[in-house]
Write an enzyme that holds these catalytic residues in place. Sequence first.
Site, mmCIF file in Angstrom:
data_model
loop_
_atom_site.group_PDB
_atom_site.id
_atom_site.type_symbol
_atom_site.label_atom_id
_atom_site.label_comp_id
_atom_site.label_asym_id
_atom_site.label_seq_id
_atom_site.Cartn_x
_atom_site.Cartn_y
_atom_site.Cartn_z
ATOM 1 N N HIS B 223 -4.188 -1.009 -1.794
ATOM 2 C CA HIS B 223 -2.887 -1.492 -2.242
ATOM 3 C C HIS B 223 -2.883 -1.757 -3.744
ATOM 4 O O HIS B 223 -1.898 -1.538 -4.419
ATOM 5 C CB HIS B 223 -2.555 -2.785 -1.478
ATOM 6 C CG HIS B 223 -1.182 -3.288 -1.699
ATOM 7 N ND1 HIS B 223 -0.111 -2.837 -0.972
ATOM 8 C CD2 HIS B 223 -0.694 -4.183 -2.588
ATOM 9 C CE1 HIS B 223 0.985 -3.444 -1.399
ATOM 10 N NE2 HIS B 223 0.656 -4.270 -2.372
ATOM 11 N N GLU B 284 8.812 -0.684 -4.320
ATOM 12 C CA GLU B 284 7.624 -1.086 -3.556
ATOM 13 C C GLU B 284 7.879 -0.830 -2.083
ATOM 14 O O GLU B 284 9.018 -0.666 -1.666
ATOM 15 C CB GLU B 284 7.398 -2.599 -3.735
ATOM 16 C CG GLU B 284 6.738 -2.992 -5.031
ATOM 17 C CD GLU B 284 5.231 -3.041 -4.919
ATOM 18 O OE1 GLU B 284 4.696 -2.517 -3.923
ATOM 19 O OE2 GLU B 284 4.596 -3.607 -5.827
ATOM 20 N N HIS B 286 7.119 -2.596 1.812
ATOM 21 C CA HIS B 286 6.632 -3.784 2.511
ATOM 22 C C HIS B 286 6.652 -3.469 3.996
ATOM 23 O O HIS B 286 7.358 -4.085 4.772
ATOM 24 C CB HIS B 286 7.500 -5.004 2.176
ATOM 25 C CG HIS B 286 6.706 -6.241 1.972
ATOM 26 N ND1 HIS B 286 7.028 -7.440 2.534
ATOM 27 C CD2 HIS B 286 5.591 -6.462 1.253
ATOM 28 C CE1 HIS B 286 6.133 -8.352 2.173
ATOM 29 N NE2 HIS B 286 5.261 -7.785 1.397
ATOM 30 N N HIS B 288 4.043 -3.025 6.584
ATOM 31 C CA HIS B 288 3.300 -3.673 7.662
ATOM 32 C C HIS B 288 3.892 -5.034 8.024
ATOM 33 O O HIS B 288 4.100 -5.321 9.195
ATOM 34 C CB HIS B 288 1.817 -3.783 7.306
ATOM 35 C CG HIS B 288 1.113 -2.460 7.268
ATOM 36 N ND1 HIS B 288 1.551 -1.407 6.500
ATOM 37 C CD2 HIS B 288 0.013 -2.021 7.908
ATOM 38 C CE1 HIS B 288 0.732 -0.384 6.674
ATOM 39 N NE2 HIS B 288 -0.210 -0.721 7.525
ATOM 40 N N GLN B 442 5.304 -14.064 5.721
ATOM 41 C CA GLN B 442 5.831 -15.251 5.082
ATOM 42 C C GLN B 442 7.340 -15.262 5.210
ATOM 43 O O GLN B 442 7.958 -14.247 5.399
ATOM 44 C CB GLN B 442 5.473 -15.216 3.599
ATOM 45 C CG GLN B 442 4.052 -14.809 3.349
ATOM 46 C CD GLN B 442 3.923 -13.975 2.105
ATOM 47 O OE1 GLN B 442 4.144 -14.485 1.024
ATOM 48 N NE2 GLN B 442 3.600 -12.717 2.249
ATOM 49 N N ASP B 470 3.552 -11.085 -12.241
ATOM 50 C CA ASP B 470 3.959 -11.693 -10.980
ATOM 51 C C ASP B 470 2.737 -11.973 -10.133
ATOM 52 O O ASP B 470 1.683 -11.385 -10.300
ATOM 53 C CB ASP B 470 4.913 -10.772 -10.224
ATOM 54 C CG ASP B 470 4.218 -9.517 -9.738
ATOM 55 O OD1 ASP B 470 3.557 -8.850 -10.573
ATOM 56 O OD2 ASP B 470 4.304 -9.197 -8.548
ATOM 57 N N GLN B 514 4.952 -16.784 -1.849
ATOM 58 C CA GLN B 514 5.967 -16.081 -2.631
ATOM 59 C C GLN B 514 6.453 -16.882 -3.829
ATOM 60 O O GLN B 514 6.084 -18.032 -4.020
ATOM 61 C CB GLN B 514 7.170 -15.804 -1.729
ATOM 62 C CG GLN B 514 6.867 -14.826 -0.622
ATOM 63 C CD GLN B 514 6.695 -13.440 -1.166
ATOM 64 O OE1 GLN B 514 7.596 -12.866 -1.753
ATOM 65 N NE2 GLN B 514 5.519 -12.883 -0.989
ATOM 66 N N GLY B 739 5.117 4.239 -9.828
ATOM 67 C CA GLY B 739 5.010 4.718 -8.456
ATOM 68 C C GLY B 739 4.156 3.789 -7.639
ATOM 69 O O GLY B 739 3.614 2.806 -8.142
ATOM 70 N N SER B 742 1.676 3.755 0.064
ATOM 71 C CA SER B 742 1.305 2.975 1.231
ATOM 72 C C SER B 742 0.707 3.957 2.223
ATOM 73 O O SER B 742 1.408 4.828 2.733
ATOM 74 C CB SER B 742 2.545 2.283 1.801
ATOM 75 O OG SER B 742 2.293 1.847 3.111
#
Lengths: 256, 951
Positions: B223, B284, B286, B288, B442, B470, B514, B739, B742
Amino acid sequence: MSKAKVLVVRAPGTNRDGEAVFAFEQAGAEVTLAHVNQLIRRECNLFDYQIFVIPGGFSYGDDIASGKVLANELKLKFGKDMLKFVDDGRLVLGICNGFQVLVKSGILPRVQKGETPRVTLTNNDSGKFECRWVYLGVNQKSPCIFTKGMENMYVPVAHGEGKFAGDLKAITEKNIAVYYTDEKGNRDAGYPCNPNGSVKNIAGICDDSGRIFGLMPHPEDHILGTQHPQWTRLGAKKYGDGLPIFQNAVKWVKGI
Amino acid sequence: MHRIEIRLKNYLPDARGLGLVRDIADLSIKSVSNAIVTDIYYLGAELTKAQLDLICRELLADPVTQDYQFDSLSDEAKQAGNYVIEVAYKAGVVDPVEETVMIGLHDLNISGVKAVKTAKQYIIEGKLTPKQLETISNKLLVNPIIQHVIESGHFAFAKNPKYHFKLNQIDLLGADKAKLEEIRRNYTFSEIELSAVRDYYLQQGRNPTDVELETLAQTWSEHCVHKTFKAKITYDGKIVNNILKSTISRVTRELNKEWCLSVFLDNSGVIDFDGKWALCFKVETHNHPSAVEPYGGAATGIGGVIRDPLGTGLGAKPILNTDVFCFAPPDFPQEKLPKGVLHPRRIFKGVRAGVADYGNRLGIPTVNGAILFDERYLANPLVYCGTMGLMPVEMAQRGKHKPGDLIVLVGGKTGRDGIHGATFASEQLTDESGSVSFTSVQIGNPIVEKKVIDILLQARGRGLYRRITDCGAGGLSSAVGEMGEETGARVDLDKVPLKYTGLNYAEIWISEAQERMVIAVPPEKIDELLRLCASEDVQAAVVGEFTNDRQLKLFYQGHQVADLSMEFLHKGIPQWQLKAVLNQPKYPEPDFAQPRDLGDSLKDILGSWNVCSKEWVIRQYDHEVQGGTVIKPLVGKTNDGPGDATVIRPVFNSDKGVIVANGINPKYGQIDPYWMAASAIDEALRQIIAVGGNLKQVALLDNFCWGDTRKPEMLGALVQAAQACYDMAIVYGTPFVSGKDSLYNEFECEGKIIAIPHTLLISAMGIMEDVKHSISMDFKNAGDSIYVVGGTKNELGASAYLETKGLIGNSVPKVDPARAKALMDKLSKATEKGLVKACHDCSEGGIGIAVAEMAFAGGLGAELNLKSVLLAEKIDRDDFILFSESNSRFIVEVTPGSKAEFEKIMGDVSIGEIGTVNETNKLEIYGLNGCKIVSETINDLKEAWQKPLRW
C-alpha cells in the site's frame, strides 16, 4: 457613502460561508467572516454590523438534529444581543442550516421565554438528503426586505431536513416569504417541486418586520449566470436569480 | 447512568421506519406492518429529573416533532408481540455524536457527564419467526464489525483499561526456522524482506522491538511503497524493471510539460491552473474496509483522500470530490451469498451513504463518478474516492522543514482504530476477514476534519508551518517516517492525545485514527499555532521534533522504544523479482440473429445496471456547494440527463475552469487488458472534449485495482495495461501526475478463489480557458443535424449489447491514438467556435444509447439512418452498427447554418450526418435496408433508463 457591513458567522461544519461572502460582495457589501467562538468570546462585536448572516452547512455535524447545537449557542451565549440586534432594526439572514438555526433558537418565528416552539424544520418526506434545483414564488404580500420586487427565482436546495412543519398558527400568511412552485409558478405541484414536503410549500419565512429572513434553498449558489443548470440551453445571463436577495438587503441598510 | 429515548410523535410519518419496512420487504419478508426507529442516548452521570427534562427539551428532542422519555421503556417497546432490537456501538468505536452531545451539554451548563453513548432501538410490528428476526437483524440492522445488540436499558459503559509500559523485543536473531516464519507472517514480510531485516539487526548487534518491526512492515507494505509496480519483472522473455518508471511516470518525464508542477512526489499531483493558482488531484481506493463495513469504510475513504490535497505542497483547499464504485449487481440472489460477505445492495447503500455523509458535511461538491456492476466484485467491492484541491502556485511544492522544527499532530485524537490498515489493504480477504479485521475499520468524524481544514488553511496563510502531510495509512509511522527521511525525527509517543486509555506505544505509533495531519512547525511559531488551533477548538499537540541524525527515535515515558536508520527504513527494501505471463482468453463469438425490433434491445441496454441512470446516488451528493459547478453531473431540460464530464470554476472572479472526467471499463479487460487501459484513457479524454474542452492541458491519474499479482498471469495483465498507458498517453500528450494501486483483490471461499476483473480507473483533469464555452449533451433544437464523429468498427467485444445476451465475444474496441488525437483537436476547435450545440461521448451501448440519452435529456425526438454512419470496416448488421463500442467517437448536434463550417473544420476526420433532431417525442431509426428498426417514445426510453435505480 460607506459600504453596508455584513457579518457572516461560521461554526464547525459551516460550509456555504464562501458563497454567502461572495454573494454579499457582489451586492456591494463589505463582508467579515467570523467564527462563532469569536462572538461568544466577544472578540467580534455584532453591533459593528448591519446584516448578520448564518450560512449553510452542517453546524456541529447536524448531530442530534440540524442546527440544534448552534441554535442553543446562539440562544444561550448571545441571545440577548441577537434580539437587540434585530430590535435595533438591522437585518438577519439564515440560509439552509442558518434557517434551521434561526427556527430552532426561537428567533424566527420569535418564541417568547417560557413558550414552546410550535414550528420546526424536520426530515424531508423522501427520507433523504437531496440536491436539486427548485422554482420559488415570492409572496407579494410579505413584508420581507430581502425579496422586495422579486416575483420568482430558480435556485438549488441541498438538504435532508428542510421540511417546514408544525402548528402553522405560529405564523401568518404574510410571514411566508417564499414558497416552492413548479416551472410555471403553480404552488401545489407536489414532489419534487416541493423537495421536502414542507406544509403549504413553505420554502422560507420572515418575521412581521420583514427584517429576519430564513429559507432552505440557496440563493447564494445562483449569483452567476453559469451556475444555472440549463445555461447551455437557455444562454448564460451575467447574473443569477439569487443576487437580488443580497442586493435588496444591502440597498435597505444603505437607506436607498 | 441514564437512558433517554427520543422518537417521532406517533402521528407523524416516520421515513426511517417506512424505509426499514421496505428494506425488510426486499428480504422477502412480507409480514411486517410497521417499524419504529428510536434514538437512544446513554449518559454517564447521575442527574436530577429537572436536569434530564432540560437536556431532553432543550437539546435532544425537537418539541414540535418528537417525544422523549428517560429511564423507562416506551409503551410500544413493552407491547406484547412487538419485536425490540436495540443496537449500540461496540466499546472502542467512537461515535461522533458523543462529542456533539458533550458540547451541547456544556452549553446548557450541565456538568459531570463523563461519557455519552448513542444507540438505536428498532421496534418491529408484525409476525416473525425467530429465523426471520435474525435475518432482519443481521442483514439490515447490525454490522457485527462495529455494533452489537443489547437488551434495552442493559447497557454498561466500558471501563478504561490501564496500560503499564513494558518494552517488547522480538527475538529475531535467535529465532529458528519456524519462529522466523511466524515473525514473517505476523509482520507480513516477504522472505527476502525478512532476510534484509534480519541482516540489518545482525549488523546492529541487537534484536528489534515490536514497534520497529511494525514501522518496517508498514513502510514496506504494498500500500505504501508499491512493490509490485517497482519490481523487476520477467515477462515474455524480457525484463521489465519497475513498471512505474518504465511506463506511467515515463510519459510524464518524456512529455516534460512545464505546467506539471509536482508529480509522483507529494500526496497528490499538482499542475498549474492560471499562473496564480495550482490544482492538485488524487484518487485513492478504500476497498477492503468498505467490504466489511461499507458506511465507515467509504466515509473514511473519502475522508482520507480529502487529506491528500490538504497535505500536498503547503496545503490545498479541497474543491471537489469524485467517486467511482464497482459492486456486484444489486439483484444478486441472497441465498447464493458466500459466508462472511455482505449483500451488494447493502454494500452499495452503505458506501453511498458513507461518501455522501462525509463529503456533504465537509462542503466539498461530489461532482463526478461512475458505478459499475459485475458479479466478481461480490466480495471485493471497489470504492475509488478522489479529491481535487486548489492552492496558490507558490505553495505547490512540498515544504522543507529544518532540524529543530517541532512535529505537531493536528486534529482527531488517536484510538485503536484502523490498526494494520496499510497491511490489511495489501492482503487477500477471506471469509474470516470480517471477524479479524475489526480494528481496521473506523467511523469517520467529518466535522473534526472540517475544523482541521479550516484551521490549517489559516495557519498556511500565516506561514506557521514549513511542511505538512496527512496521517493516512500507517498513521504516524508513515507520516513522520516519510517527513523525517532526510533529517531524522524523535517522537514522544506518550504526548499523543488519546481517545481512551489502554493503548500501548506501538498502537499509538501505527494507529490509523482519522482526521489527523502532521505539520513541521518552527519553534518560534509554535505558540501562535497552538493559540490559533485553540481558538477554534482544534486539538494540536507537539509530539516530537525533527533532528539531524537521520535516525527515527521513538520514546514512551522517557524509555526509548525504537532507533531505526532512516536510510534502511526507506532504502533497505529489496526489489521484488516477479514473473509475468500473457494469458489471452478466447470466448465464443456471438451467433444470434439480429432481432427485428431493436427498440427492445435499446431498452434492455438502457435498463442494464451499468448503463442505467445513477440519479438516485447523484442527487444525494451535494454537487452545488462552493458554487463553482458550471456543467453539472445531471444536465438537460429537466436536469436529469447523464452529463459527460463536469466543469468547475474554482475561482469565482475568473472564467477559467477545470474539467473533471473518468474512464473505466473493466469488461474489456476480460478480453484484453491492453485495450481496456487504452479505452479507459480514450474515454476520459472523450468526456473532456464532449463538454467543450481540449487536449492542450490535460493531466491523468491511474488507479489500478487488480487480483493477486503474485500470479504470473495477473501480473502479465498488469504489465500489458501499464504499457497501454504509456503508448496512449505519450501520443495524446497527457502526462500522468499521480496514481495508486490496490492489488490482491481476491476472495477465498470454500476453497474457491474469486478475483475481481482487472480494473483501471483513469481520472482526468483538463484546463479550460473560458467556462462559457462549455456545452452539454442534451439535444437543443428541432431541425438540427446529428453527426457521428469518428469511424465505427465491428467492435462488440465485451459490449453492453452482448452482455444483455449473456455473451462476451472477442472483438474488443481498440484505439488509434494518433487519429484519435487529430479528431479530438478538430472537434475542440469546432466547439470553441460555438458550432456544436450538444456533444455526447459515444461509449457503452454505442450510437444507440448515446443518441437516446441526448434525446430524452433534451426532451426532443430524433430520426436516424444507419446507412449514413461512416464505417471504418464492413459491418452488415444494424444491431452491430447501432451498439458497437468503437472508441474515439462522439455524437454531435449542429444547427443547419453551422454545418458547412463544422464539416470544413472536421476536414479529413470520418464524420457521418446520420439524422436530425425533431419535436416528435420519438426516436426512430432506419436500418441499412431502409426498414424502421427502432421506434420508441423518448418517455419510454427514459423510463427504461431511470427505473432500475429509482430506490
